[in-house]
Design a protein around this motif. Structure first.
Motif, mmCIF file in Angstrom:
data_model
loop_
_atom_site.group_PDB
_atom_site.id
_atom_site.type_symbol
_atom_site.label_atom_id
_atom_site.label_comp_id
_atom_site.label_asym_id
_atom_site.label_seq_id
_atom_site.Cartn_x
_atom_site.Cartn_y
_atom_site.Cartn_z
ATOM 1 N N UNK A 1 0.841 -1.196 0.000
ATOM 2 C CA UNK A 1 0.000 0.000 0.000
ATOM 3 C C UNK A 1 0.873 1.243 0.000
ATOM 4 N N UNK A 2 0.567 2.150 -0.907
ATOM 5 C CA UNK A 2 1.319 3.394 -1.027
ATOM 6 C C UNK A 2 0.552 4.518 -0.347
ATOM 7 N N UNK A 3 1.274 5.329 0.385
ATOM 8 C CA UNK A 3 0.666 6.515 0.992
ATOM 9 C C UNK A 3 1.447 7.732 0.524
ATOM 10 N N UNK A 4 0.807 8.881 0.602
ATOM 11 C CA UNK A 4 1.457 10.090 0.121
ATOM 12 C C UNK A 4 1.171 10.329 -1.352
ATOM 13 N N UNK A 5 2.120 10.878 -2.036
ATOM 14 C CA UNK A 5 1.938 11.293 -3.433
ATOM 15 C C UNK A 5 1.926 10.082 -4.368
ATOM 16 N N UNK A 6 0.781 9.777 -4.919
ATOM 17 C CA UNK A 6 0.668 8.651 -5.845
ATOM 18 C C UNK A 6 0.187 9.066 -7.221
ATOM 19 N N UNK A 7 -0.271 10.309 -7.378
ATOM 20 C CA UNK A 7 -0.876 10.710 -8.644
ATOM 21 C C UNK A 7 0.122 10.723 -9.788
ATOM 22 N N UNK A 8 1.404 10.925 -9.461
ATOM 23 C CA UNK A 8 2.408 10.954 -10.517
ATOM 24 C C UNK A 8 3.228 9.671 -10.583
ATOM 25 N N UNK A 9 2.797 8.662 -9.834
ATOM 26 C CA UNK A 9 3.518 7.401 -9.877
ATOM 27 C C UNK A 9 3.366 6.767 -11.252
ATOM 28 N N UNK A 10 4.443 6.209 -11.782
ATOM 29 C CA UNK A 10 4.402 5.550 -13.086
ATOM 30 C C UNK A 10 4.207 4.039 -12.956
ATOM 31 N N UNK A 11 4.976 3.436 -12.100
ATOM 32 C CA UNK A 11 4.923 1.990 -11.928
ATOM 33 C C UNK A 11 5.086 1.641 -10.458
ATOM 34 N N UNK A 12 4.503 0.516 -10.086
ATOM 35 C CA UNK A 12 4.839 -0.094 -8.814
ATOM 36 C C UNK A 12 5.266 -1.525 -9.110
ATOM 37 N N UNK A 13 6.382 -1.899 -8.541
ATOM 38 C CA UNK A 13 6.935 -3.202 -8.873
ATOM 39 C C UNK A 13 7.317 -3.997 -7.651
ATOM 40 N N UNK A 14 7.642 -5.259 -7.908
ATOM 41 C CA UNK A 14 8.136 -6.166 -6.883
ATOM 42 C C UNK A 14 9.512 -6.689 -7.315
ATOM 43 N N UNK A 15 10.398 -6.686 -6.369
ATOM 44 C CA UNK A 15 11.714 -7.271 -6.553
ATOM 45 C C UNK A 15 11.935 -8.271 -5.429
ATOM 46 N N UNK A 16 12.927 -9.124 -5.582
ATOM 47 C CA UNK A 16 13.225 -10.081 -4.517
ATOM 48 C C UNK A 16 14.724 -10.294 -4.411
ATOM 49 N N UNK A 17 15.135 -10.663 -3.208
ATOM 50 C CA UNK A 17 16.540 -10.983 -2.981
ATOM 51 C C UNK A 17 16.606 -12.304 -2.229
ATOM 52 N N UNK A 18 17.166 -13.297 -2.894
ATOM 53 C CA UNK A 18 17.360 -14.598 -2.269
ATOM 54 C C UNK A 18 18.708 -14.609 -1.547
ATOM 55 N N UNK A 19 18.861 -15.472 -0.575
ATOM 56 C CA UNK A 19 20.139 -15.535 0.155
ATOM 57 C C UNK A 19 21.315 -15.758 -0.781
ATOM 58 N N UNK A 20 22.315 -14.907 -0.664
ATOM 59 C CA UNK A 20 23.517 -15.056 -1.465
ATOM 60 C C UNK A 20 23.390 -14.601 -2.903
ATOM 61 N N UNK A 21 22.247 -13.994 -3.242
ATOM 62 C CA UNK A 21 22.030 -13.562 -4.622
ATOM 63 C C UNK A 21 21.737 -12.078 -4.678
ATOM 64 N N UNK A 22 21.862 -11.531 -5.877
ATOM 65 C CA UNK A 22 21.527 -10.132 -6.084
ATOM 66 C C UNK A 22 20.008 -9.950 -6.121
ATOM 67 N N UNK A 23 19.597 -8.725 -5.869
ATOM 68 C CA UNK A 23 18.180 -8.399 -5.992
ATOM 69 C C UNK A 23 17.757 -8.551 -7.442
ATOM 70 N N UNK A 24 16.588 -9.132 -7.674
ATOM 71 C CA UNK A 24 16.131 -9.334 -9.037
ATOM 72 C C UNK A 24 14.688 -8.859 -9.210
ATOM 73 N N UNK A 25 14.408 -8.465 -10.433
ATOM 74 C CA UNK A 25 13.071 -8.022 -10.810
ATOM 75 C C UNK A 25 12.113 -9.202 -10.816
ATOM 76 N N UNK A 26 10.896 -8.954 -10.323
ATOM 77 C CA UNK A 26 9.859 -9.985 -10.336
ATOM 78 C C UNK A 26 8.697 -9.569 -11.242
ATOM 79 N N UNK A 27 8.123 -8.420 -10.957
ATOM 80 C CA UNK A 27 6.964 -7.963 -11.730
ATOM 81 C C UNK A 27 6.783 -6.476 -11.493
ATOM 82 N N UNK A 28 6.108 -5.818 -12.430
ATOM 83 C CA UNK A 28 5.772 -4.420 -12.269
ATOM 84 C C UNK A 28 4.467 -4.146 -12.986
ATOM 85 N N UNK A 29 3.817 -3.062 -12.630
ATOM 86 C CA UNK A 29 2.557 -2.714 -13.252
ATOM 87 C C UNK A 29 2.480 -1.210 -13.421
#
Length: 122
Positions: A21-49
């Motif tokens: 859930x986003x609070x504050x200024x959202x009217x100019x938001x372009x995308x909201x996404x999900x990333x993940x970081x597994x143990x010992x790995x770099x953060x990676x892209x999962x999905x965005x909308x």
């Protein structure tokens, strides 16, 4: 500010739904996404909308299993995760993008929520 929730411990093949859930200024938001970081790995892209068009994008590793959606009235993005696999185990982060840059790059996102742990046992 972004508030994520919904993680947990499940068995392989199960489902989980993450929320952010986003609070504050959202009217100019372009995308909201999900990333993940597994143990010992770099953060990676999962999905965005796209916040306006609701157009989704997915990493190949989750395509067909995960679905991202928006409830604009509640400023909330959901990540429905089905057919979970042990390799999906990670800390999942939601993030908001307000300006340009690649939608799949973490560097393009301006605000981040706290992570939520997803653990999938085999």
């Amino acid at each position: 500010q972004l508030q994520a929730s919904g993680g947990g411990l499940v068995q392989a093949g199960a489902s989980l739904r993450l929320s952010c859930t986003a609070s504050g200024r959202t009217t100019t938001m372009q995308h909201m996404g999900w990333f993940r970081r597994a143990p010992g790995k770099d953060r990676e892209f999962v999905a965005t909308i796209n916040w306006s068009s609701n157009y989704p994008e997915y990493a190949d590793s989750v395509k067909g299993r995960f679905r991202i959606s928006i409830d604009n009235a509640r400023n909330t993005v959901f990540l429905q995760m089905d057919s979970l696999k042990p390799e999906d185990t990670a800390v999942y982060y939601c993030a908001a993008k307000y300006w340009g840059g690649s939608t799949h790059s973490a560097a393009s996102y301006n605000y981040w929520g706290q992570g939520t742990q997803v653990t999938v046992s085999s």
